[in-house]
Design a protein around this motif. Structure first.
Motif, PDB file in Angstrom:
ATOM      1  N   GLY A 118      16.891  69.015  35.183  1.00 56.85           N
ATOM      2  CA  GLY A 118      17.795  69.544  34.170  1.00 56.85           C
ATOM      3  C   GLY A 118      19.246  69.309  34.532  1.00 56.85           C
ATOM      4  O   GLY A 118      20.047  68.855  33.710  1.00 56.85           O
ATOM      5  N   VAL A 119      19.596  69.586  35.794  1.00 55.92           N
ATOM      6  CA  VAL A 119      20.973  69.389  36.249  1.00 55.92           C
ATOM      7  C   VAL A 119      21.358  67.914  36.108  1.00 55.92           C
ATOM      8  O   VAL A 119      22.441  67.580  35.624  1.00 55.92           O
ATOM      9  N   ALA A 120      20.460  67.030  36.519  1.00 56.99           N
ATOM     10  CA  ALA A 120      20.740  65.592  36.424  1.00 56.99           C
ATOM     11  C   ALA A 120      20.979  65.218  34.969  1.00 56.99           C
ATOM     12  O   ALA A 120      21.914  64.471  34.648  1.00 56.99           O
ATOM     13  N   GLY A 121      20.139  65.755  34.074  1.00 54.85           N
ATOM     14  CA  GLY A 121      20.320  65.486  32.650  1.00 54.85           C
ATOM     15  C   GLY A 121      21.703  65.919  32.187  1.00 54.85           C
ATOM     16  O   GLY A 121      22.417  65.190  31.508  1.00 54.85           O
ATOM     17  N   HIS A 122      22.097  67.111  32.627  1.00 58.29           N
ATOM     18  CA  HIS A 122      23.394  67.656  32.258  1.00 58.29           C
ATOM     19  C   HIS A 122      24.531  66.760  32.750  1.00 58.29           C
ATOM     20  O   HIS A 122      25.490  66.487  32.026  1.00 58.29           O
ATOM     21  N   GLU A 123      24.422  66.267  33.979  1.00 59.69           N
ATOM     22  CA  GLU A 123      25.492  65.439  34.554  1.00 59.69           C
ATOM     23  C   GLU A 123      25.669  64.114  33.835  1.00 59.69           C
ATOM     24  O   GLU A 123      26.733  63.518  33.883  1.00 59.69           O
ATOM     25  N   ILE A 124      24.614  63.621  33.221  1.00 60.30           N
ATOM     26  CA  ILE A 124      24.747  62.341  32.522  1.00 60.30           C
ATOM     27  C   ILE A 124      24.879  62.552  31.019  1.00 60.30           C
ATOM     28  O   ILE A 124      24.721  61.621  30.235  1.00 60.30           O
ATOM     29  N   GLY A 125      25.160  63.782  30.624  1.00 60.25           N
ATOM     30  CA  GLY A 125      25.378  64.055  29.206  1.00 60.25           C
ATOM     31  C   GLY A 125      24.105  64.118  28.387  1.00 60.25           C
ATOM     32  O   GLY A 125      24.126  63.956  27.174  1.00 60.25           O
ATOM     33  N   PHE A 126      22.995  64.357  29.058  1.00 62.79           N
ATOM     34  CA  PHE A 126      21.718  64.430  28.363  1.00 62.79           C
ATOM     35  C   PHE A 126      21.275  65.892  28.379  1.00 62.79           C
ATOM     36  O   PHE A 126      20.287  66.256  29.004  1.00 62.79           O
ATOM     37  N   ASP A 127      22.036  66.737  27.703  1.00 68.20           N
ATOM     38  CA  ASP A 127      21.787  68.171  27.795  1.00 68.20           C
ATOM     39  C   ASP A 127      20.476  68.604  27.152  1.00 68.20           C
ATOM     40  O   ASP A 127      19.951  69.665  27.469  1.00 68.20           O
ATOM     41  N   THR A 128      19.977  67.787  26.261  1.00 67.99           N
ATOM     42  CA  THR A 128      18.679  68.102  25.660  1.00 67.99           C
ATOM     43  C   THR A 128      17.617  68.221  26.749  1.00 67.99           C
ATOM     44  O   THR A 128      16.777  69.117  26.728  1.00 67.99           O
ATOM     45  N   LEU A 129      17.710  67.308  27.702  1.00 69.77           N
ATOM     46  CA  LEU A 129      16.758  67.311  28.812  1.00 69.77           C
ATOM     47  C   LEU A 129      16.893  68.612  29.614  1.00 69.77           C
ATOM     48  O   LEU A 129      15.898  69.217  30.006  1.00 69.77           O
ATOM     49  N   LEU A 130      18.138  69.013  29.830  1.00 73.13           N
ATOM     50  CA  LEU A 130      18.388  70.267  30.554  1.00 73.13           C
ATOM     51  C   LEU A 130      17.697  71.435  29.857  1.00 73.13           C
ATOM     52  O   LEU A 130      16.981  72.230  30.471  1.00 73.13           O
ATOM     53  N   MET A 131      17.870  71.526  28.539  1.00 74.91           N
ATOM     54  CA  MET A 131      17.303  72.643  27.799  1.00 74.91           C
ATOM     55  C   MET A 131      15.780  72.678  27.919  1.00 74.91           C
ATOM     56  O   MET A 131      15.185  73.723  28.145  1.00 74.91           O
ATOM     57  N   TYR A 132      15.155  71.520  27.756  1.00 73.49           N
ATOM     58  CA  TYR A 132      13.689  71.510  27.781  1.00 73.49           C
ATOM     59  C   TYR A 132      13.117  71.723  29.169  1.00 73.49           C
ATOM     60  O   TYR A 132      12.148  72.461  29.340  1.00 73.49           O
ATOM     61  N   THR A 133      13.730  71.080  30.188  1.00 73.02           N
ATOM     62  CA  THR A 133      13.172  71.263  31.539  1.00 73.02           C
ATOM     63  C   THR A 133      13.335  72.710  31.983  1.00 73.02           C
ATOM     64  O   THR A 133      12.441  73.272  32.599  1.00 73.02           O
ATOM     65  N   TRP A 134      14.458  73.304  31.645  1.00 72.66           N
ATOM     66  CA  TRP A 134      14.657  74.688  32.082  1.00 72.66           C
ATOM     67  C   TRP A 134      13.794  75.657  31.291  1.00 72.66           C
ATOM     68  O   TRP A 134      13.438  76.708  31.792  1.00 72.66           O
ATOM     69  N   ARG A 135      13.478  75.304  30.085  1.00 71.86           N
ATOM     70  CA  ARG A 135      12.525  76.135  29.347  1.00 71.86           C
ATOM     71  C   ARG A 135      11.167  76.087  30.054  1.00 71.86           C
ATOM     72  O   ARG A 135      10.549  77.118  30.312  1.00 71.86           O
ATOM     73  N   ASP A 136      10.753  74.883  30.414  1.00 76.20           N
ATOM     74  CA  ASP A 136       9.442  74.742  31.055  1.00 76.20           C
ATOM     75  C   ASP A 136       9.418  75.334  32.452  1.00 76.20           C
ATOM     76  O   ASP A 136       8.384  75.788  32.929  1.00 76.20           O
ATOM     77  N   ARG A 137      10.561  75.324  33.097  1.00 72.73           N
ATOM     78  CA  ARG A 137      10.655  75.885  34.434  1.00 72.73           C
ATOM     79  C   ARG A 137      10.342  77.379  34.416  1.00 72.73           C
ATOM     80  O   ARG A 137       9.842  77.918  35.405  1.00 72.73           O
ATOM     81  N   GLU A 138      10.617  78.021  33.297  1.00 73.42           N
ATOM     82  CA  GLU A 138      10.326  79.454  33.208  1.00 73.42           C
ATOM     83  C   GLU A 138       8.845  79.750  33.472  1.00 73.42           C
ATOM     84  O   GLU A 138       8.494  80.819  33.963  1.00 73.42           O
ATOM     85  N   VAL A 139       7.991  78.795  33.144  1.00 69.04           N
ATOM     86  CA  VAL A 139       6.556  79.010  33.364  1.00 69.04           C
ATOM     87  C   VAL A 139       6.283  79.252  34.845  1.00 69.04           C
ATOM     88  O   VAL A 139       5.585  80.191  35.226  1.00 69.04           O
ATOM     89  N   VAL A 140       6.894  78.406  35.689  1.00 67.07           N
ATOM     90  CA  VAL A 140       6.639  78.565  37.128  1.00 67.07           C
ATOM     91  C   VAL A 140       7.410  79.762  37.699  1.00 67.07           C
ATOM     92  O   VAL A 140       6.935  80.447  38.602  1.00 67.07           O
ATOM     93  N   MET A 141       8.566  80.069  37.107  1.00 63.69           N
ATOM     94  CA  MET A 141       9.315  81.246  37.572  1.00 63.69           C
ATOM     95  C   MET A 141       8.512  82.523  37.311  1.00 63.69           C
ATOM     96  O   MET A 141       8.419  83.397  38.167  1.00 63.69           O
ATOM     97  N   ASP A 142       7.932  82.614  36.114  1.00 63.95           N
ATOM     98  CA  ASP A 142       7.120  83.785  35.784  1.00 63.95           C
ATOM     99  C   ASP A 142       5.920  83.892  36.724  1.00 63.95           C
ATOM    100  O   ASP A 142       5.532  84.975  37.140  1.00 63.95           O
ATOM    101  N   LEU A 143       5.377  82.734  37.033  1.00 60.65           N
ATOM    102  CA  LEU A 143       4.218  82.701  37.927  1.00 60.65           C
ATOM    103  C   LEU A 143       4.601  83.236  39.302  1.00 60.65           C
ATOM    104  O   LEU A 143       3.888  84.053  39.893  1.00 60.65           O
ATOM    105  N   LEU A 144       5.743  82.789  39.799  1.00 63.17           N
ATOM    106  CA  LEU A 144       6.208  83.249  41.109  1.00 63.17           C
ATOM    107  C   LEU A 144       6.466  84.756  41.094  1.00 63.17           C
ATOM    108  O   LEU A 144       6.124  85.457  42.043  1.00 63.17           O
ATOM    109  N   ALA A 145       7.017  85.244  39.978  1.00 69.10           N
ATOM    110  CA  ALA A 145       7.279  86.683  39.874  1.00 69.10           C
ATOM    111  C   ALA A 145       5.959  87.455  39.888  1.00 69.10           C
ATOM    112  O   ALA A 145       5.859  88.528  40.475  1.00 69.10           O
TER     113      ALA A 145
END
Ligand code: SF4
Ligand code: SF4
Lengths: 412, 125
Positions: A118-145
């Motif tokens: 997501g960060v890499a996407g953001h740095e190259i102006g591909f913020d759409t990628l940031l939004m989607y990867t971070w949305r999906d990342r929530e799945v693993v964050m919830d799992l860890l919690a």
């Protein structure tokens, strides 16, 4: 008179606020036109004195502090530290505890790599990628919690094993979440291989040749994208890695695009590792009782954090508190190669090149060496002197913390 | 084959899906079971051994004697890092961790909570 077209080198200080990530460090860039001719990096803006603070705390307390070195690879640091302590104390943890440490470690890698994407996407102006990867990342964050009781500082390790067991229901949850994440990652791999703008932006950027990577001792995905198959999990297996089957992902493209592909490939390996752990995890206890005092001795422990090899050194003196703790975060090993990657490149590439090593500058800040140019040689300064010097220094600048200190004491 | 705008399809699909975010605080997704939030203290079980105080990494908990075999716990919510080490250290199971996490207060004084038998309020809190 100068001809305006004759470019002289221009020096630009960048920082102490990071051009890409929200962390303090500064770069001095020498530019000719748009091209970087030389660069240097300066760390030391976020020294937190964690190593010293560890000496004042018991091993149990220190573990929670060590965990807070990094807000992303917290489990890496705590496992690395606890492994060293267990080695000194001669504690052999149970197989189940080893598998559980591996499980959390791999889930952490998944969350870290998705975050990076997501960060890499953001740095190259591909913020759409940031939004989607971070949305999906929530799945693993919830799992860890769910598994550990917290999203980031899991607090799962303890000297002698782990603090929480995994239930049958949780195992099912893990497998379900991994299925979702795998499907999403496949999509991102497809995207990385098929989206022209992404390929064009990343290919040939931030080049670090195989030889340079060797010479500068790069670690983690940075090294593996330059064709070096270096991974502590394989080279010096800890926890349960010796019993699990996985590939070390490496590519030879030596650029940021390669680093992206390595991380995406590692995600797929992590999914397979998590599934293996769930399948193979042996029954048994998760904790071996240990004494509060750790016998005198020293140990070095290595751990493959998402960003590369993490290294902890612990020296015990037979009491409840360590005598010395030393931490080398992966970013310190990788930061040297950044100057090489920037050489002769465009200024506009700088944010993504720096972001591509997935730096953690605050984790890296361990020690500030102030050279005394007047009196050559070295001298030792004690903790209290530094503290008083600090107070004095601020007072001279017109900042007095006395009232604030009083308020703080009242609060506690 | 590579082409630009490969993500467009996902974008259009997302237009017809529910938002991924939760409209907090109007809606709450809640915390998972076993989440480490605010502490709960059971004074009847405490024997005042202070093992919890000894192991707490941030000095957030204090056990005080308030009478014959009676103890109260003072937890500083601002200092507590919600690690649950005190719960592990207590051999008498007098401490428990709850999933309560919305603990911010405007008045710093309210961040210190005293948990004892008399103070029924804070026991339930
Ligand atoms: S460790 Fe348990 S029994 Fe001992 S003082 Fe703390 S709460 Fe009470
Ligand atoms: S949860 Fe952790 S920080 Fe909070 S009182 Fe207990 S041991 Fe201390």
């Amino acid at each position: 008179m100068h001809d305006v077209h004759d470019f002289e080198d221009v020096k630009i200080p960048i920082g102490p606020q990071h051009p890409a990530l929200k962390e303090p460090e500064s770069f001095l860039i020498s530019l000719r036109g748009e091209k970087i001719t030389a660069s240097s990096v300066r760390l030391g803006y976020n020294h937190r004195g964690i190593e010293k603070a560890c000496e004042e705390r018991t091993y149990t307390q220190g573990l929670y502090l060590i965990e807070r070195i990094c807000g992303i690879c917290s489990h890496s640091h705590s496992t690395c530290f606890v492994q060293a302590v267990e080695e000194i104390a001669g504690i052999e943890i149970t197989a189940r505890a080893k598998y559980l440490r591996t499980l959390i470690g791999e889930l952490e890698r998944i969350h870290s790599h998705l975050l990076w994407l997501g960060v890499a996407g953001h740095e190259i102006g591909f913020d759409t990628l940031l939004m989607y990867t971070w949305r999906d990342r929530e799945v693993v964050m919830d799992l860890l919690a769910t598994l550990t009781g917290n999203r980031v500082n899991y607090g799962i390790n303890t000297v002698g094993g782990v603090r929480r067991d995994i239930s049958h229901k949780q195992k099912e949850e893990v497998l379900k979440a991994i299925d979702i994440l795998e499907e999403r990652t496949k999509y991102y791999i497809d995207l990385a291989k098929g989206e022209t703008t992404l390929i064009k932006r990343l290919q040939g950027v931030g080049v670090l040749s195989h030889e340079d990577a060797e010479k500068l001792d790069a670690v983690g995905p940075t090294a593996r994208a330059s064709g070096i198959e270096r991974d502590v999990r394989k080279d010096d297996p800890y926890a349960a890695y010796g019993e699990l089957d996985f590939k070390v992902i490496s590519v030879n493209s030596c650029d940021v695009y390669g680093r992206t592909l390595v991380r995406l490939g590692e995600l797929m390996e992590s999914f397979s590792l998590v599934r293996q752990v769930i399948r193979k995890i042996p029954d048994g206890s998760i904790l071996v009782k240990s004494a509060r005092k750790v016998p005198a001795g020293e140990a070095v422990s290595r751990y493959e954090a998402p960003r590369g090899e993490d290294l902890h050194y612990v020296r015990a003196n037979g009491t409840e508190k360590p005598d010395r703790v030393k931490v080398r975060a992966p970013t310190l090993a990788n930061i040297q190669s950044v100057s090489k990657m920037l050489e002769d490149r465009y200024l506009a590439d700088m944010p993504i090149v720096i972001a591509a090593i997935d730096p953690c500058f605050s984790c890296t800040d361990r020690l500030v060496a102030v050279r005394d140019t007047k009196n050559k040689g070295s001298n030792t300064v004690v903790w209290e002197t530094i503290r008083l010097q600090g107070i004095e220094w601020y007072k001279n600048k017109g900042i007095d913390f006395t009232s604030l200190n009083e308020k703080l004491t009242k609060l506690s | 084959m590579s082409r630009p705008g490969k993500i467009t399809r996902l974008l259009i699909q997302s237009l017809f899906k529910k938002p991924a975010t939760v409209n907090y605080p109007a809606k709450r997704s809640g915390m998972p079971e076993g989440f480490r939030g605010k502490l709960k203290f059971n004074p009847q079980m405490c024997i005042g051994c202070k093992m919890c105080m000894r192991d707490c990494p941030s000095g957030a908990i204090e056990i005080r004697k308030i009478g014959e075999k009676q103890f109260e716990a003072e937890v500083n919510l601002a200092k507590c890092i919600y690690c649950g080490q005190c719960v592990d250290s207590c051999l008498k199971h007098a401490l428990e961790i709850t999933a309560e996490f919305e603990l911010a207060k405007l008045d710093p004084a309210q961040l210190k909570v005293i948990l004892n038998v008399v103070n029924k309020d804070s026991l339930e809190e």
